[in-house]
Design a protein around this motif. Structure first.
Motif, PDB file in Angstrom:
ATOM      1  N   THR A 167       0.823  -1.204   0.000  1.00  0.00           N
ATOM      2  CA  THR A 167       0.000   0.000   0.000  1.00  0.00           C
ATOM      3  C   THR A 167       0.857   1.255   0.000  1.00  0.00           C
ATOM      4  OG1 THR A 167      -1.721  -1.214   1.192  1.00  0.00           O
ATOM      5  CG2 THR A 167      -1.922   1.164   1.156  1.00  0.00           C
TER       6      THR A 167
ATOM      7  N   ALA B 195       0.995   3.948  -3.039  1.00  0.00           N
ATOM      8  CA  ALA B 195       0.744   5.378  -2.804  1.00  0.00           C
ATOM      9  C   ALA B 195       1.892   6.221  -3.352  1.00  0.00           C
ATOM     10  CB  ALA B 195       0.555   5.640  -1.312  1.00  0.00           C
TER      11      ALA B 195
ATOM     12  N   ARG C 146       0.808  12.232  -5.719  1.00  0.00           N
ATOM     13  CA  ARG C 146       0.832  11.893  -4.293  1.00  0.00           C
ATOM     14  C   ARG C 146       2.208  12.166  -3.687  1.00  0.00           C
ATOM     15  NH1 ARG C 146      -2.933   7.807  -6.169  1.00  0.00           N
ATOM     16  NH2 ARG C 146      -1.291   6.258  -6.461  1.00  0.00           N
TER      17      ARG C 146
ATOM     18  N   HIS D 286      -6.641  11.107  -4.121  1.00  0.00           N
ATOM     19  CA  HIS D 286      -5.209  10.936  -3.840  1.00  0.00           C
ATOM     20  C   HIS D 286      -4.963  10.931  -2.332  1.00  0.00           C
ATOM     21  CE1 HIS D 286      -3.503  11.019  -7.845  1.00  0.00           C
ATOM     22  NE2 HIS D 286      -4.206  12.097  -8.153  1.00  0.00           N
TER      23      HIS D 286
ATOM     24  N   MET E  76      -5.909   7.665  -0.720  1.00  0.00           N
ATOM     25  CA  MET E  76      -4.886   6.640  -0.940  1.00  0.00           C
ATOM     26  C   MET E  76      -3.733   6.823   0.042  1.00  0.00           C
ATOM     27  SD  MET E  76      -4.030   4.037  -2.610  1.00  0.00           S
ATOM     28  CE  MET E  76      -2.643   3.070  -3.064  1.00  0.00           C
ATOM     29  N   LEU E  77      -3.316   8.076   0.244  1.00  0.00           N
ATOM     30  CA  LEU E  77      -2.239   8.355   1.199  1.00  0.00           C
ATOM     31  C   LEU E  77      -2.675   8.006   2.627  1.00  0.00           C
ATOM     32  CD1 LEU E  77      -1.019  11.741  -0.312  1.00  0.00           C
ATOM     33  CD2 LEU E  77       0.232   9.559  -0.327  1.00  0.00           C
TER      34      LEU E  77
END
Length: 127
Positions: A10, A14, A20, A51, A54-55
């Motif tokens: 993950t 990212a 990102r 975005h 996701m971070l």
């Protein structure tokens, strides 16, 4: 082990996106709102939010909500696992390069040691 691998996947997923990575770079200077993170890019707030999500999933940022204002803060701790993973391969390549250097020096008969002791040439000047 699976949990660690999934977290590492993950984090790298990212980091794979330049937007990102730029957001993380901005957050390294201090907390930013979603609008501030989106401003440098030609994306909507909804796109920026994807975005940021996701971070967040990667654990790289923490979001604080006060009314309608969402403020993001960098949490670099998950990067440590990625750095450790990379460090493992750095040691691998350093061993390989050290072995190559030893081999080349043996083939060269020690000539490279004398070359490195020579005074470097000064650059040529154009006339």
């Amino acid at each position: 082990m699976v949990d660690t691998c999934e977290r590492l996947d993950t984090v790298f997923r990212a980091l794979a996106d330049p937007t990102r990575r730029a957001m993380l770079r901005d957050l390294a200077a201090g907390p930013r709102t979603v609008g501030e993170l989106a401003a440098p890019f030609d994306i909507s707030l909804a796109g920026a939010s994807k975005h940021i999500q996701m971070l967040e999933r990667a654990g790289l940022i923490q979001r604080k909500v006060q009314g309608r204002v969402h403020t993001c803060r960098l949490d670099a701790r998950p990067l440590h696992a990625g750095a450790e993973w990379i460090r493992h391969y750095e040691r691998f390549w350093n061993r390989k390069l050290d072995a190559l250097e030893t081999l080349l020096e043996a083939e060269d008969g020690g000539k490279s040691a004398t070359k490195s002791a020579r005074k470097p040439r000064s650059p040529r000047r154009k006339s």
